[in-house]
Design a protein around this motif. Structure first.
Motif, PDB file in Angstrom:
ATOM      1  N   ILE A  94      37.185 -65.350 -25.379  1.00  0.00           N
ATOM      2  CA  ILE A  94      38.511 -65.154 -25.983  1.00  0.00           C
ATOM      3  C   ILE A  94      38.386 -64.255 -27.214  1.00  0.00           C
ATOM      4  O   ILE A  94      39.165 -63.328 -27.403  1.00  0.00           O
ATOM      5  CB  ILE A  94      39.123 -66.516 -26.375  1.00  0.00           C
ATOM      6  CG1 ILE A  94      39.547 -67.278 -25.129  1.00  0.00           C
ATOM      7  CG2 ILE A  94      40.342 -66.322 -27.275  1.00  0.00           C
ATOM      8  CD1 ILE A  94      40.052 -68.673 -25.432  1.00  0.00           C
ATOM      9  N   GLY A  95      37.356 -64.536 -28.037  1.00  0.00           N
ATOM     10  CA  GLY A  95      37.171 -63.729 -29.235  1.00  0.00           C
ATOM     11  C   GLY A  95      36.953 -62.267 -28.909  1.00  0.00           C
ATOM     12  O   GLY A  95      37.537 -61.385 -29.540  1.00  0.00           O
ATOM     13  N   VAL A  96      36.114 -62.003 -27.888  1.00  0.00           N
ATOM     14  CA  VAL A  96      35.843 -60.604 -27.534  1.00  0.00           C
ATOM     15  C   VAL A  96      37.118 -59.921 -27.062  1.00  0.00           C
ATOM     16  O   VAL A  96      37.384 -58.760 -27.391  1.00  0.00           O
ATOM     17  CB  VAL A  96      34.752 -60.538 -26.446  1.00  0.00           C
ATOM     18  CG1 VAL A  96      34.653 -59.144 -25.886  1.00  0.00           C
ATOM     19  CG2 VAL A  96      33.434 -60.968 -27.005  1.00  0.00           C
ATOM     20  N   LEU A  97      37.965 -60.641 -26.311  1.00  0.00           N
ATOM     21  CA  LEU A  97      39.148 -59.999 -25.747  1.00  0.00           C
ATOM     22  C   LEU A  97      40.285 -59.892 -26.748  1.00  0.00           C
ATOM     23  O   LEU A  97      41.122 -58.998 -26.632  1.00  0.00           O
ATOM     24  CB  LEU A  97      39.617 -60.777 -24.512  1.00  0.00           C
ATOM     25  CG  LEU A  97      38.671 -60.711 -23.322  1.00  0.00           C
ATOM     26  CD1 LEU A  97      39.115 -61.655 -22.247  1.00  0.00           C
ATOM     27  CD2 LEU A  97      38.610 -59.306 -22.778  1.00  0.00           C
ATOM     28  N   VAL A  98      40.342 -60.818 -27.722  1.00  0.00           N
ATOM     29  CA  VAL A  98      41.524 -60.888 -28.581  1.00  0.00           C
ATOM     30  C   VAL A  98      41.323 -60.158 -29.898  1.00  0.00           C
ATOM     31  O   VAL A  98      42.219 -59.475 -30.376  1.00  0.00           O
ATOM     32  CB  VAL A  98      41.896 -62.365 -28.832  1.00  0.00           C
ATOM     33  CG1 VAL A  98      42.910 -62.477 -29.939  1.00  0.00           C
ATOM     34  CG2 VAL A  98      42.448 -62.971 -27.566  1.00  0.00           C
ATOM     35  N   ARG A  99      40.127 -60.307 -30.500  1.00  0.00           N
ATOM     36  CA  ARG A  99      39.936 -59.735 -31.831  1.00  0.00           C
ATOM     37  C   ARG A  99      39.839 -58.220 -31.782  1.00  0.00           C
ATOM     38  O   ARG A  99      39.423 -57.649 -30.763  1.00  0.00           O
ATOM     39  CB  ARG A  99      38.675 -60.316 -32.481  1.00  0.00           C
ATOM     40  CG  ARG A  99      38.765 -61.779 -32.781  1.00  0.00           C
ATOM     41  CD  ARG A  99      39.954 -62.132 -33.636  1.00  0.00           C
ATOM     42  NE  ARG A  99      39.898 -61.487 -34.935  1.00  0.00           N
ATOM     43  CZ  ARG A  99      39.411 -62.073 -36.028  1.00  0.00           C
ATOM     44  NH1 ARG A  99      38.944 -63.280 -35.970  1.00  0.00           N
ATOM     45  NH2 ARG A  99      39.398 -61.433 -37.165  1.00  0.00           N
ATOM     46  N   ARG A 100      40.192 -57.573 -32.889  1.00  0.00           N
ATOM     47  CA  ARG A 100      40.180 -56.105 -32.945  1.00  0.00           C
ATOM     48  C   ARG A 100      39.104 -55.575 -33.881  1.00  0.00           C
ATOM     49  O   ARG A 100      38.926 -54.363 -33.977  1.00  0.00           O
ATOM     50  CB  ARG A 100      41.534 -55.571 -33.421  1.00  0.00           C
ATOM     51  CG  ARG A 100      42.717 -55.980 -32.603  1.00  0.00           C
ATOM     52  CD  ARG A 100      42.810 -55.213 -31.317  1.00  0.00           C
ATOM     53  NE  ARG A 100      41.959 -55.846 -30.310  1.00  0.00           N
ATOM     54  CZ  ARG A 100      41.576 -55.282 -29.194  1.00  0.00           C
ATOM     55  NH1 ARG A 100      41.919 -54.060 -28.935  1.00  0.00           N
ATOM     56  NH2 ARG A 100      40.820 -55.916 -28.349  1.00  0.00           N
TER      57      ARG A 100
END
Lengths: 100, 172
Positions: free
Chosen positions: A20-26
């Motif tokens: 989730i972190g890889v996909l959501v954070r910028r």
């Protein structure tokens, strides 16, 4: 005595949080930390398998994964430093030089 | 007792990793990451992998996180996060949904009766006979996995050279 499946479930949850972190954070550095989190989650499941199957191979794999993670962290952070030097940002939406 | 410890450490790991993903400041994320690394080391001890627990703390919490914090402090990142420029409106939604579906599927696979097949040569008694977990890991590492072990030295050398080359101002 902990049922070994619990370790695998915990490992799956941690891996999903990392994904989730890889996909959501910028922010590229936070994405990088989430990748390390995913590596750690897989390490937990490898050690759990190693204990359950009475084998040391899983622990040796984790040892190698740690080595590769250390090398990857050094290279990745070097890339981020030179990226920041050139583009003044680590927002992955603005790093689109190679996007078509 | 072991079960209680497992639930305590597992709960801390999940809470800290959620803090890592949701933290606005990269420094907070890095500190949550340190917590996750220590808790994973504790889980390794619960699993009887003492050598890996020590290596986890030395390599991850000691070396990698210091490197991360160094780079975060070196680059001034605080204002980057505030600038919200995401062009992909649905990416957050799909990222969360797909990750949850993935976790659900993996947990379904792992439910019960998963460990089958032949057992290895290292039951707890044999590990004790070797003198401990570290000796047992070494016995496998320096016999069956000797060549990969030698290759890791090449990987580390490449990483070192690569980091130096990438961060150098200009190449002559």
């Amino acid at each position: 005595m902990v049922p070994q499946e619990h370790y695998l479930v915990l490992s799956a949850i941690l891996f999903a949080i990392g994904a989730i972190g890889v996909l959501v954070r910028r922010n590229a550095i936070v994405i990088f930390m989430c990748i390390e989190l995913m590596l750690n989650a897989v390490n937990v499941s490898l050690v759990a398998f190693s204990k359950q199957m009475n084998s040391m191979d899983g622990q040796v794999f984790v040892f190698f994964i740690m080595t590769v993670a250390a090398a990857e962290a050094a290279i990745g952070l070097a890339i981020m430093v030179s990226l920041f030097r050139n583009k003044e940002t680590l927002n992955v939406d603005e790093i689109n030089l190679m996007k078509w | 007792m072991e079960l209680i410890l497992f639930y305590i450490f597992g709960g801390i790991a999940i809470i800290a990793s959620l803090g890592l993903v949701t933290g606005k400041n990269p420094v907070h994320s890095a500190l949550f990451m340190v917590v996750v690394f220590f808790v994973v080391a504790a889980l390794f001890v619960l699993l009887g992998a003492e050598f890996l627990a020590a290596a986890q703390i030395l390599v991850y919490a000691g070396a990698i996180m210091v490197l991360f914090l160094f780079v975060i402090m070196l680059l001034r990142l605080q204002k980057e996060e505030l600038r919200n420029t995401s062009r992909h409106a649905f990416q957050k939604f799909f990222g969360i949904v797909l990750s949850l579906v993935f976790a659900f599927q993996v947990i379904m696979i792992f439910r019960g009766g998963f460990f089958k097949g032949a057992k290895g040569n290292f039951p707890p008694d044999a590990v004790k006979g070797f003198g401990g977990n570290t000796e047992a890991v070494a016995a496998v590492l320096f016999t069956d996995y000797l060549f990969p072990f030698e290759l890791t030295s090449a990987i580390l050398l490449m990483a070192m050279v690569g980091a130096v080359v990438l961060t150098k101002k200009e190449l002559k």
